[in-house]
Each structure stands twice: as C-alpha cells, then as structure tokens.
Design a protein around this motif. Structure first.
Motif, PDB file in Angstrom:
ATOM      1  N   PHE A  82     -17.839   4.683  -6.506  1.00 30.81           N
ATOM      2  CA  PHE A  82     -18.613   3.448  -6.464  1.00 30.81           C
ATOM      3  C   PHE A  82     -17.903   2.268  -5.809  1.00 30.81           C
ATOM      4  O   PHE A  82     -18.561   1.340  -5.347  1.00 30.81           O
ATOM      5  N   LEU A  83     -16.574   2.290  -5.759  1.00 31.64           N
ATOM      6  CA  LEU A  83     -15.832   1.155  -5.201  1.00 31.64           C
ATOM      7  C   LEU A  83     -14.780   1.582  -4.179  1.00 31.64           C
ATOM      8  O   LEU A  83     -13.851   0.828  -3.890  1.00 31.64           O
ATOM      9  N   GLY A  84     -14.930   2.778  -3.643  1.00 29.31           N
ATOM     10  CA  GLY A  84     -13.939   3.336  -2.728  1.00 29.31           C
ATOM     11  C   GLY A  84     -13.668   2.481  -1.501  1.00 29.31           C
ATOM     12  O   GLY A  84     -12.527   2.355  -1.075  1.00 29.31           O
ATOM     13  N   VAL A  85     -14.701   1.882  -0.947  1.00 30.71           N
ATOM     14  CA  VAL A  85     -14.498   1.073   0.261  1.00 30.71           C
ATOM     15  C   VAL A  85     -13.665  -0.176  -0.018  1.00 30.71           C
ATOM     16  O   VAL A  85     -13.118  -0.772   0.905  1.00 30.71           O
ATOM     17  N   PHE A  86     -13.545  -0.559  -1.289  1.00 34.44           N
ATOM     18  CA  PHE A  86     -12.736  -1.719  -1.662  1.00 34.44           C
ATOM     19  C   PHE A  86     -11.325  -1.327  -2.095  1.00 34.44           C
ATOM     20  O   PHE A  86     -10.520  -2.184  -2.426  1.00 34.44           O
ATOM     21  N   GLY A  87     -11.041  -0.021  -2.135  1.00 33.21           N
ATOM     22  CA  GLY A  87      -9.701   0.446  -2.469  1.00 33.21           C
ATOM     23  C   GLY A  87      -9.339   0.368  -3.941  1.00 33.21           C
ATOM     24  O   GLY A  87      -8.164   0.503  -4.299  1.00 33.21           O
ATOM     25  N   VAL A  88     -10.313   0.173  -4.817  1.00 29.83           N
ATOM     26  CA  VAL A  88     -10.022   0.003  -6.241  1.00 29.83           C
ATOM     27  C   VAL A  88      -9.381   1.262  -6.826  1.00 29.83           C
ATOM     28  O   VAL A  88      -8.488   1.173  -7.674  1.00 29.83           O
ATOM     29  N   HIS A  89      -9.784   2.438  -6.371  1.00 30.33           N
ATOM     30  CA  HIS A  89      -9.192   3.685  -6.868  1.00 30.33           C
ATOM     31  C   HIS A  89      -7.709   3.781  -6.489  1.00 30.33           C
ATOM     32  O   HIS A  89      -6.918   4.342  -7.217  1.00 30.33           O
ATOM     33  N   ARG A  90      -7.343   3.206  -5.354  1.00 29.26           N
ATOM     34  CA  ARG A  90      -5.930   3.210  -4.948  1.00 29.26           C
ATOM     35  C   ARG A  90      -5.137   2.208  -5.775  1.00 29.26           C
ATOM     36  O   ARG A  90      -4.002   2.478  -6.163  1.00 29.26           O
ATOM     37  N   LEU A  91      -5.715   1.053  -6.048  1.00 29.60           N
ATOM     38  CA  LEU A  91      -5.050   0.084  -6.915  1.00 29.60           C
ATOM     39  C   LEU A  91      -4.844   0.680  -8.303  1.00 29.60           C
ATOM     40  O   LEU A  91      -3.795   0.482  -8.914  1.00 29.60           O
ATOM     41  N   TYR A  92      -5.816   1.424  -8.794  1.00 23.93           N
ATOM     42  CA  TYR A  92      -5.709   2.085 -10.098  1.00 23.93           C
ATOM     43  C   TYR A  92      -4.519   3.045 -10.148  1.00 23.93           C
ATOM     44  O   TYR A  92      -3.853   3.166 -11.168  1.00 23.93           O
ATOM     45  N   GLN A  93      -4.234   3.677  -9.031  1.00 23.32           N
ATOM     46  CA  GLN A  93      -3.104   4.616  -8.971  1.00 23.32           C
ATOM     47  C   GLN A  93      -1.760   3.920  -8.730  1.00 23.32           C
ATOM     48  O   GLN A  93      -0.726   4.566  -8.683  1.00 23.32           O
TER      49      GLN A  93
END
Length: 133
Positions: A82-93
């Motif tokens: 849902f938020l991949g284009v904003f990089g939120v999943h990378r920030l989570y990691q």
C-alpha cells in the motif's frame, strides 16, 4: 527446533482473493510463479482456483524457509503493497537511505517497488537473521 510462524494464512487467503494477479504467490516467496500468475491472470483462473487448496502448504514452506525475528513479514508486505512507492517498507527495515530515495523518486520510478515484490521476503529474512545474533 521449533518452527516459527513467519507468514499468516489469513493474509495469504486475503491476497488469494487477488491471486489471479499473483499477490499471494509473491507473499509466500514464489516470485516466478507470481509473475506468471500476474501475466496470465492465474493461469486463466485454473491455477488461481487450485491455489485455494495449496495455500496451507505454501504457508508451511514459507515458515520453514524464512527467519522469524523482530521484523514482521505481514507488516512489511502491507507497507510494500500500500505504501511501496513512498519507501515506507524500506524505512520499516531500517534502510533509511533507500527509503528516502524511494520517497523522492516514487519507488525509483516503480522499478524498485517491482524489485521489492520479488525480494522482500529475503530482505526481511536477512535483517531478522542479522538481528538475532
């Protein structure tokens, strides 16, 4: 050795609803067949229907294959979806540099998001393995 539940059957079945696009196969770490399902609409619906019965075994395989740890696969996948284009999943990691880069470039012009659909399970598994030592 106790097997940890890294992936959720509930999330798997919810993604199966959209499975004709391969979402559940990406989630369980099967990017090649996920891509095939995406381009063939779940093998014209036949593979999609069969997957209804295969999800429990895909879930068990994912639980054996990937490291459990402080990063939750379900959270990472929801953030990517849902938020991949904003990089939120990378920030989570904890990948702040690439997270900010995704934020400024729309997930590196969507190519990075596609790459992460292929590799997110391995990314989370590696982070969990590194943090468990």
């Amino acid at each position: 050795m106790q097997i940890q539940d890294t992936h959720s059957k509930l999330i798997g079945y919810l993604l199966w609803i959209f499975g004709f696009l391969g979402a559940h196969r990406f989630y369980y770490g099967r990017p090649v067949t996920g891509t095939i399902w995406f381009f063939t609409l779940g093998l014209l619906g036949v593979g999609w229907l069969i997957d209804l019965f295969l999800i429990p075994s895909m879930d068990r395989e994912a639980d054996l294959r990937f490291h459990a740890g402080p990063l939750d696969y379900n959270v990472a996948w929801l953030l990517l979806t849902f938020l991949g284009v904003f990089g939120v999943h990378r920030l989570y990691q904890g990948k702040w540099l690439t997270g900010l880069l995704y934020l400024l470039t729309g997930g590196l012009f969507l190519a990075g998001v596609l790459y992460d659909f292929w590799t997110l399970n391995e990314q989370v598994s590696l982070r969990n393995a590194q943090r468990s030592y």
